[in-house]
Design an enzyme around this catalytic site. Structure first.
Site, PDB file in Angstrom:
ATOM      1  CB  CYS A  74      -0.912  -0.016   1.225  1.00 33.88           C
ATOM      2  SG  CYS A  74      -1.975   1.430   1.372  1.00 33.88           S
TER       3      CYS A  74
ATOM      4  CB  CYS B  88      -2.337   4.942   2.125  1.00 37.35           C
ATOM      5  SG  CYS B  88      -2.166   4.208   3.763  1.00 37.35           S
TER       6      CYS B  88
ATOM      7  CG  HIS C 124      -4.500   1.058   5.707  1.00 36.70           C
ATOM      8  ND1 HIS C 124      -3.593   0.977   4.684  1.00 36.70           N
ATOM      9  CD2 HIS C 124      -5.027  -0.181   5.830  1.00 36.70           C
ATOM     10  CE1 HIS C 124      -3.554  -0.260   4.208  1.00 36.70           C
ATOM     11  NE2 HIS C 124      -4.414  -0.986   4.897  1.00 36.70           N
TER      12      HIS C 124
END
Lengths: 373, 373
Positions: A306, A308, A337
């Site tokens: 990920c 983010c 998240h």
């Protein structure tokens, strides 16, 4: 003239999935889309700027809760919900029906509407189709819902038939009492429980009323997943292709994919933010309970795939510590998240539809996530 | 060689206020400064990015809390506190002394140090000067504190004399056991209760130990404000001008101003974030309890003279609603605003010192805020 417009851009070659675009007074929404839920005029633990940062195009807020607190007239006085909560992108409000009915012990139903008691102070209230429209018009969301009865699961066939007839009658009354059809697009809500014949009849009658979009209600209420998906597929073919379809209350990664494959354009659910506050997060390899002791010394990100803000800057060990210590930042980071994960998932699905590769995408996603196809 | 440096830039013409600059391994701090408190490796409800946005130059974290949870060895393994909590600007840690002693019923004191019980699980622990240094060295803050006894108020003179002697002895042991003098500047903490003669003797002896900075402890523990300010003024003249002075646990707007006027360079307090979570905010016209019903329909910002993110985008009515509804965003917005208010106050004070107008600034601020001079 209505400022609402749905444009079907492309259909997937191998499934019923659709790439589309919805124009609203507060901007454009690329579909299929997941809508974060801001029950009480705030998506829990998030600011509007953070929602934009993660790519949220539209959020949902709850008529029932805002009616009881702070009151729709206060929100109207503030300039409407967008202004009240400092969110200038599209908003969708539900009708309050779901909450009114799910408080089973506190209500009296009639053809007029529903009397219920406030969960805040026990005071007595009434919402029917006209009142729901009055509230939703005061809140001023871009997309609003008809007042309906979300039939429970399980339910007797006779009950479901009567209930879905009532929902049709209420939809007519909502349509004729919506005071802002130009800037508030009113969706009809399809009901009919899990009875195929009632579902189909209900869908036909609702579509005859010609709403700018259709919500699929009465699913994700406890029924087995395969029955839910079958019911969805049965109903979908009766909804005109030039109208958006919104599957209410669905937000797990598997059902977002399965729903899109069956022609759904819009989804919402409290799941990502609710499980976040309890210390659970989505990852590419399945759900992870970051509060667990086994992550105490795990200095990797929540999801190593990920990109983010949370995964770029924080470790599982730190986030676990925050949960253990009861810190607000724990809920913030996990909520951020989880919402990012679902919004990114939808964006990847839109890309896959463009190249007719949604079935391959599902296969790969499920294999990694740990789902059985 | 020590990477810590204090530079006295300018003294105010009419007061003891000083404009200064502190260099640390993680950056420069302009003084006088207010330090937000991040007790458990997070400034409650805030991200590091938000702290930077409001101009926080340094934050404080608590040795006692981090020792008990998640443990200093875990933080060390994470690469130190900066890395663990994703904050790359300076950090100051206290020594744990204050918390160990304020849990009066749970401790046994000796010249060695203090045995105490964990508030988390009742387990038995020991912290003395050497252990405090071990923990602070593991956490790795830029500025660290000697282990001391913060003498309570009120206290018998004999008790205070013995206690401040012990604090001197502990300071010597801290100095000789600090393993990272080059990148962790160890401050001595001045004690002596409210007894002028003990305070002065203690200050002289502590200054003889030649620390890179001095904290003024044992104040803001319940004594009347005028006695506190007198004690501060008495002590201040014994601290060399080329060393920074840190008044521990002070954070109300009036005392930040009065403290700076008496030569203080650094302040910290949980006050702004604690009252924020309870629904109270600082404004130019005094403190305001935004949860109060009278703000239900108040569509003005928390402070109409404030230019922070919160005041630019949200109304009192909305923030009150968030508090009423128990939403996390309520604590976030109020904390953000309160910290901004104090940090901005310090920056305005630094400007006033530059032009020798701090007394005028105080007069204007107090008149508007509603304080008596």
């Amino acid at each position: 003239m209505s400022q609402f417009k749905y444009e079907l851009i492309k259909e997937d070659k191998y499934t019923h999935a659709r790439l589309g675009r919805i124009c609203t007074p507060h901007g454009i929404i690329e579909t299929p889309i997941f809508m974060p839920v801001g029950t009480q005029a705030t998506v829990k633990a998030m600011t509007p700027e953070e929602l934009k940062e993660i790519g949220a195009q539209i959020i949902l807020s709850n008529t029932y809760h805002l009616y009881l607190r702070p009151g729709h007239n206060l929100v109207k006085k503030a300039g409407g919900l967008h202004s009240f909560m400092h969110w200038d992108r599209p908003i969708l409000t539900d009708s309050g029906g779901f909450q009114v009915f799910s408080q089973a012990n506190l209500r009296e139903i009639s053809e007029d509407g529903v009397y219920f008691k406030s969960y805040l102070d026990g005071s007595r209230h009434f919402i029917g189709p006209e009142k729901a429209m009055e509230i939703e018009n005061a809140l001023g969301a871009d997309i609003i819902m008809c007042f309906d009865e979300c039939t429970p699961y399980p339910a007797e066939k006779e009950y479901v038939r009567k209930s879905s007839d009532m929902t049709i009658n209420w939809a007519k009354r909502c349509k004729s009492s919506n005071q802002r059809p130009d800037d508030q697009a009113l969706f009809g809500i399809l009901q009919g429980g899990l009875y195929k014949d009632i579902r189909i009849e209900n869908a036909k009658r609702m579509v005859d009323l010609d709403f700018p979009g259709y919500s699929i209600g009465g699913l994700s209420v406890g029924e087995p997943k395969d029955i839910m998906l079958d019911t969805l597929a049965n109903v979908e073919e009766y909804i005109p292709k030039n109208k958006p379809r919104y599957l209410m209350g669905v937000g797990s990664p598997d059902l977002l994919i399965e729903g899109a494959i069956r022609g759904v354009d819009m989804f919402d659910c409290v799941l990502p933010t609710r499980i976040a506050r309890n210390g659970s997060v989505f990852t590419s390899h399945g759900k992870l309970v970051v509060r667990n002791a086994k992550y105490a010394q795990d200095f990797s990100p929540l999801d190593s795939e990920c990109d983010c803000y949370v995964c770029r800057n924080y470790t599982r060990a730190y986030i676990r510590h925050l949960f253990n210590a009861g810190e607000i930042l724990a809920a913030r980071l996990a909520s951020y998240h989880n919402l990012y994960f679902l919004i990114k998932l939808m964006s990847r699905m839109r890309e896959a539809i463009k190249t007719d590769s949604l079935l391959d995408f599902r296969k790969e996603f499920f294999a990694k996530y740990g789902y059985q196809l």
